[in-house]
Design a protein around this motif. Sequence first.
Motif, PDB file in Angstrom:
ATOM      1  N   ASP A 321       0.864  -1.215  -0.071  1.00 18.26           N
ATOM      2  CA  ASP A 321       0.066   0.132   0.158  1.00 18.26           C
ATOM      3  C   ASP A 321       0.872   1.270   0.176  1.00 18.26           C
ATOM      4  O   ASP A 321       0.662   2.256  -0.661  1.00 18.26           O
ATOM      5  CB  ASP A 321      -1.128   0.000   1.071  1.00 18.26           C
ATOM      6  N   LEU A 322       2.145   1.244   0.700  1.00 13.60           N
ATOM      7  CA  LEU A 322       2.628   2.408   0.673  1.00 13.60           C
ATOM      8  C   LEU A 322       3.447   2.714  -0.498  1.00 13.60           C
ATOM      9  O   LEU A 322       3.553   3.937  -1.126  1.00 13.60           O
ATOM     10  CB  LEU A 322       4.042   2.192   1.732  1.00 13.60           C
ATOM     11  N   ARG A 323       3.785   1.728  -1.310  1.00 13.92           N
ATOM     12  CA  ARG A 323       4.595   1.602  -2.545  1.00 13.92           C
ATOM     13  C   ARG A 323       3.249   2.334  -3.724  1.00 13.92           C
ATOM     14  O   ARG A 323       3.542   3.315  -4.526  1.00 13.92           O
ATOM     15  CB  ARG A 323       4.951   0.426  -3.237  1.00 13.92           C
ATOM     16  N   LEU A 324       2.202   1.590  -3.462  1.00 13.14           N
ATOM     17  CA  LEU A 324       1.083   2.348  -4.339  1.00 13.14           C
ATOM     18  C   LEU A 324       0.507   3.753  -3.942  1.00 13.14           C
ATOM     19  O   LEU A 324       0.414   4.582  -4.955  1.00 13.14           O
ATOM     20  CB  LEU A 324      -0.330   1.634  -4.285  1.00 13.14           C
ATOM     21  N   ARG A 325       0.818   4.211  -3.034  1.00 15.46           N
ATOM     22  CA  ARG A 325       0.190   5.308  -2.447  1.00 15.46           C
ATOM     23  C   ARG A 325       1.773   6.624  -2.994  1.00 15.46           C
ATOM     24  O   ARG A 325       1.328   7.718  -3.330  1.00 15.46           O
ATOM     25  CB  ARG A 325       0.368   5.787  -0.820  1.00 15.46           C
TER      26      ARG A 325
END
Length: 332
Positions: A321-325
């Motif tokens: 989720d952090l990479r996607l954000r």
Amino acid sequence: MPEPQLPTVVDGTAPPPAPEPPPTAESSAPAAQRVIPLRHPWRWVATAVVLVLCAQAVHGLATNRFYQWDRFGYWFVRPVIVDGLRITLEVTAYSALLGLAGGVLLALARLSRSPVLRVVSWVYVWLFRSVPLIVVLLFLYNFSALYRTLSLGVPFGPSFVHFGESRLATDTVVAVVGLSLNEAAYAAEVVRAGLLSVDQGQHEAAASLGLPRRYQFTRIVFPQALRAIVPAYVNQLIGLVKSTSLVFYVSLLDLFGTVQSMGSTYPGDVVPLLLVATVWYVILTSAVSVVQFYVERSYSRGTLRTVPPTPLQRLRAGLRDLRLRVRTEAAL
């Protein structure tokens, strides 16, 4: 440049206007708008404050000479400490097994149709949940002052077997018996709650099969009750691990008793020795907590639509989720 042709007039009337073309998908679709994610500034502020406080706490633990971390490393795996840890594990294991067995019997007595068994079970649970554990241990440790010899025979009649209480009541036996008696009172309520959680229709279905009551309990009711009993009792083990520190007062040198004894012998190492005991208790309770998590996760398969993720799975999902954000914000 040719002039635009005017509409002709026939009999003094203008022709009807041309019909408008039907709307297309491109003209009817709303204009594309940029989606701005919701900001959480106070969440970031709270996170920063917590990280600063944690960093200060770690810095204080690492730089304060009062803790004497070099002496902590010296005492942490000394043979005398390891022997005390072994006694703690043995007392915990025996007390957990005997306490669970006694809790099952007390729960069955509490749910039986016999009024005598129900009353005796209720009084037992009420008494041992009311009396502090240290009082129970001290009472058992001085039990020989009340009964010098024990015997088996007919009440108010002749005795057939006599044996000395001092031969049986060693320090380990006193500690295990005291912890087991106290643990059985709490385990009885855990087991009783698990048995009551089984749907009444399961009892009726088991009775309709014509099975004896013993098979109804062992084959149908109790396996379903374990779903509620096991996670709760594993949680109870955490309190039992910490309760073993009280056996020092009955002259049993467990982990805490060994630390107390070494602290009296080496007064300058009191703080490092207390840290040694603290870290070992944290390790033991953390191990029980890990077991509790996986036991609860295993028994939740039949009640939840999705099994709770493991900590490793949560870490992977958080990183994803952090990479996607980050990619979304960089694209904006």
